[in-house]
Design a protein around this motif. Structure first.
Motif, PDB file in Angstrom:
ATOM      1  N   UNK A 178      -6.400   6.436   0.022  1.00  0.00           N
ATOM      2  CA  UNK A 178      -6.498   5.617  -1.524  1.00  0.00           C
ATOM      3  C   UNK A 178      -6.501   4.282  -1.261  1.00  0.00           C
ATOM      4  N   UNK A 179      -7.596   3.661  -1.527  1.00  0.00           N
ATOM      5  CA  UNK A 179      -7.606   2.173  -1.344  1.00  0.00           C
ATOM      6  C   UNK A 179      -7.200   1.365  -2.777  1.00  0.00           C
ATOM      7  N   UNK A 180      -7.236   1.902  -3.608  1.00  0.00           N
ATOM      8  CA  UNK A 180      -6.564   1.022  -4.771  1.00  0.00           C
ATOM      9  C   UNK A 180      -6.568   1.979  -6.008  1.00  0.00           C
ATOM     10  N   UNK A 181      -5.772   1.692  -6.799  1.00  0.00           N
ATOM     11  CA  UNK A 181      -5.568   2.442  -8.428  1.00  0.00           C
ATOM     12  C   UNK A 181      -6.381   1.411  -9.578  1.00  0.00           C
ATOM     13  N   UNK A 182      -7.227   2.131  -9.904  1.00  0.00           N
ATOM     14  CA  UNK A 182      -8.071   1.494 -11.143  1.00  0.00           C
ATOM     15  C   UNK A 182      -7.321   1.346 -12.185  1.00  0.00           C
ATOM     16  N   UNK A 183      -6.979   2.580 -12.906  1.00  0.00           N
ATOM     17  CA  UNK A 183      -6.183   2.433 -13.866  1.00  0.00           C
ATOM     18  C   UNK A 183      -4.977   3.570 -13.789  1.00  0.00           C
ATOM     19  N   UNK A 184      -3.931   3.142 -14.449  1.00  0.00           N
ATOM     20  CA  UNK A 184      -2.524   3.756 -14.521  1.00  0.00           C
ATOM     21  C   UNK A 184      -2.422   4.722 -15.594  1.00  0.00           C
ATOM     22  N   UNK A 185      -1.873   5.866 -15.569  1.00  0.00           N
ATOM     23  CA  UNK A 185      -1.719   6.563 -17.162  1.00  0.00           C
ATOM     24  C   UNK A 185      -0.249   6.085 -17.413  1.00  0.00           C
ATOM     25  N   UNK A 186      -0.080   5.823 -18.707  1.00  0.00           N
ATOM     26  CA  UNK A 186       1.226   5.297 -19.430  1.00  0.00           C
ATOM     27  C   UNK A 186       2.014   6.540 -19.718  1.00  0.00           C
ATOM     28  N   UNK A 187       3.343   6.563 -19.387  1.00  0.00           N
ATOM     29  CA  UNK A 187       4.016   7.607 -19.762  1.00  0.00           C
ATOM     30  C   UNK A 187       4.084   8.159 -21.345  1.00  0.00           C
ATOM     31  N   UNK A 188       3.893   9.090 -21.881  1.00  0.00           N
ATOM     32  CA  UNK A 188       3.743   9.313 -23.345  1.00  0.00           C
ATOM     33  C   UNK A 188       5.155   8.996 -23.891  1.00  0.00           C
ATOM     34  N   UNK A 189       5.418   8.511 -24.975  1.00  0.00           N
ATOM     35  CA  UNK A 189       6.667   7.932 -25.476  1.00  0.00           C
ATOM     36  C   UNK A 189       6.908   9.218 -26.439  1.00  0.00           C
ATOM     37  N   UNK A 231      -3.840   9.129 -12.793  1.00  0.00           N
ATOM     38  CA  UNK A 231      -4.425   7.823 -12.115  1.00  0.00           C
ATOM     39  C   UNK A 231      -5.727   8.007 -11.811  1.00  0.00           C
ATOM     40  N   UNK A 232      -6.452   6.855 -12.099  1.00  0.00           N
ATOM     41  CA  UNK A 232      -7.906   6.870 -11.697  1.00  0.00           C
ATOM     42  C   UNK A 232      -7.709   5.857 -10.520  1.00  0.00           C
ATOM     43  N   UNK A 233      -8.264   6.546  -9.440  1.00  0.00           N
ATOM     44  CA  UNK A 233      -8.281   5.897  -8.293  1.00  0.00           C
ATOM     45  C   UNK A 233      -9.511   5.673  -7.420  1.00  0.00           C
ATOM     46  N   UNK A 274       0.698  -1.132  -0.124  1.00  0.00           N
ATOM     47  CA  UNK A 274       0.040  -0.071   0.040  1.00  0.00           C
ATOM     48  C   UNK A 274       0.905   1.182   0.033  1.00  0.00           C
ATOM     49  N   UNK A 275       2.000   1.267   0.694  1.00  0.00           N
ATOM     50  CA  UNK A 275       2.650   2.491   0.695  1.00  0.00           C
ATOM     51  C   UNK A 275       3.459   2.484  -0.571  1.00  0.00           C
ATOM     52  N   UNK A 276       4.031   1.472  -1.201  1.00  0.00           N
ATOM     53  CA  UNK A 276       4.588   1.731  -2.526  1.00  0.00           C
ATOM     54  C   UNK A 276       3.500   2.101  -3.475  1.00  0.00           C
ATOM     55  N   UNK A 277       2.396   1.621  -3.659  1.00  0.00           N
ATOM     56  CA  UNK A 277       1.187   2.071  -4.435  1.00  0.00           C
ATOM     57  C   UNK A 277       0.681   3.779  -4.161  1.00  0.00           C
ATOM     58  N   UNK A 278       0.903   3.986  -2.948  1.00  0.00           N
ATOM     59  CA  UNK A 278       0.718   5.402  -2.606  1.00  0.00           C
ATOM     60  C   UNK A 278       1.751   6.386  -3.285  1.00  0.00           C
ATOM     61  N   UNK A 279       2.914   5.859  -3.114  1.00  0.00           N
ATOM     62  CA  UNK A 279       4.093   6.700  -3.427  1.00  0.00           C
ATOM     63  C   UNK A 279       4.218   6.872  -4.923  1.00  0.00           C
ATOM     64  N   UNK A 280       3.675   6.037  -5.637  1.00  0.00           N
ATOM     65  CA  UNK A 280       3.653   5.953  -7.068  1.00  0.00           C
ATOM     66  C   UNK A 280       2.560   6.424  -7.766  1.00  0.00           C
ATOM     67  N   UNK A 281       1.666   7.105  -6.880  1.00  0.00           N
ATOM     68  CA  UNK A 281       0.556   7.981  -7.481  1.00  0.00           C
ATOM     69  C   UNK A 281       1.003   9.194  -8.481  1.00  0.00           C
ATOM     70  N   UNK A 282       0.353   9.350  -9.672  1.00  0.00           N
ATOM     71  CA  UNK A 282       0.641  10.385 -10.267  1.00  0.00           C
ATOM     72  C   UNK A 282      -0.501  11.100 -10.937  1.00  0.00           C
ATOM     73  N   UNK A 283      -0.309  12.193 -11.722  1.00  0.00           N
ATOM     74  CA  UNK A 283      -1.518  12.899 -12.327  1.00  0.00           C
ATOM     75  C   UNK A 283      -2.305  12.060 -13.419  1.00  0.00           C
TER      76      UNK A 283
END
Length: 111
Positions: free
Chosen positions: A97-108, A60-62, A49-58
């Protein structure tokens, strides 16, 4: 035929040293079982959970612990701004934040 009290006390005390340790073996086994069945999995879950919360970014659907579903609009030190509808933004603490539903992928980058 008759046993003196001093002899009876001496023979009764000698086996007690090994028996005292034997009485603690079930207690040690119970603690070991509780550690592997309860404590260790809980610590692993908390670390994830700590790792998930630390990895949140603009972007992300949560889902928060309160059941609010939204998209992260901005990330600050210990709070997030979550857009739950068009133009409706709420601030939530990162830890809720309980969970991340979908993550945004970085733009190549186009090469």
């Amino acid at each position: 035929m008759f046993v003196t009290p001093a002899y009876a006390q001496a023979t009764a005390a000698a086996p007690g040293a090994g028996a005292a340790f034997a009485q603690f073996i079930p207690l040690i086994l119970i603690f070991a079982i509780m550690y592997f069945l309860m404590i260790r999995p809980q610590q692993k879950r908390a670390k994830q959970h700590r790792e998930m919360v630390a990895a949140l970014k603009k972007g992300d659907q949560i889902v928060t612990q309160g059941g609010i579903i939204g998209k992260v609009a901005s990330v600050r030190d210990d709070e997030l701004e979550v857009e739950i509808a068009n133009g409706v933004r709420v601030r939530v603490v990162r830890g809720t934040v309980a969970q991340v539903v979908s993550r945004t992928e970085p733009v190549a980058a186009n090469a």
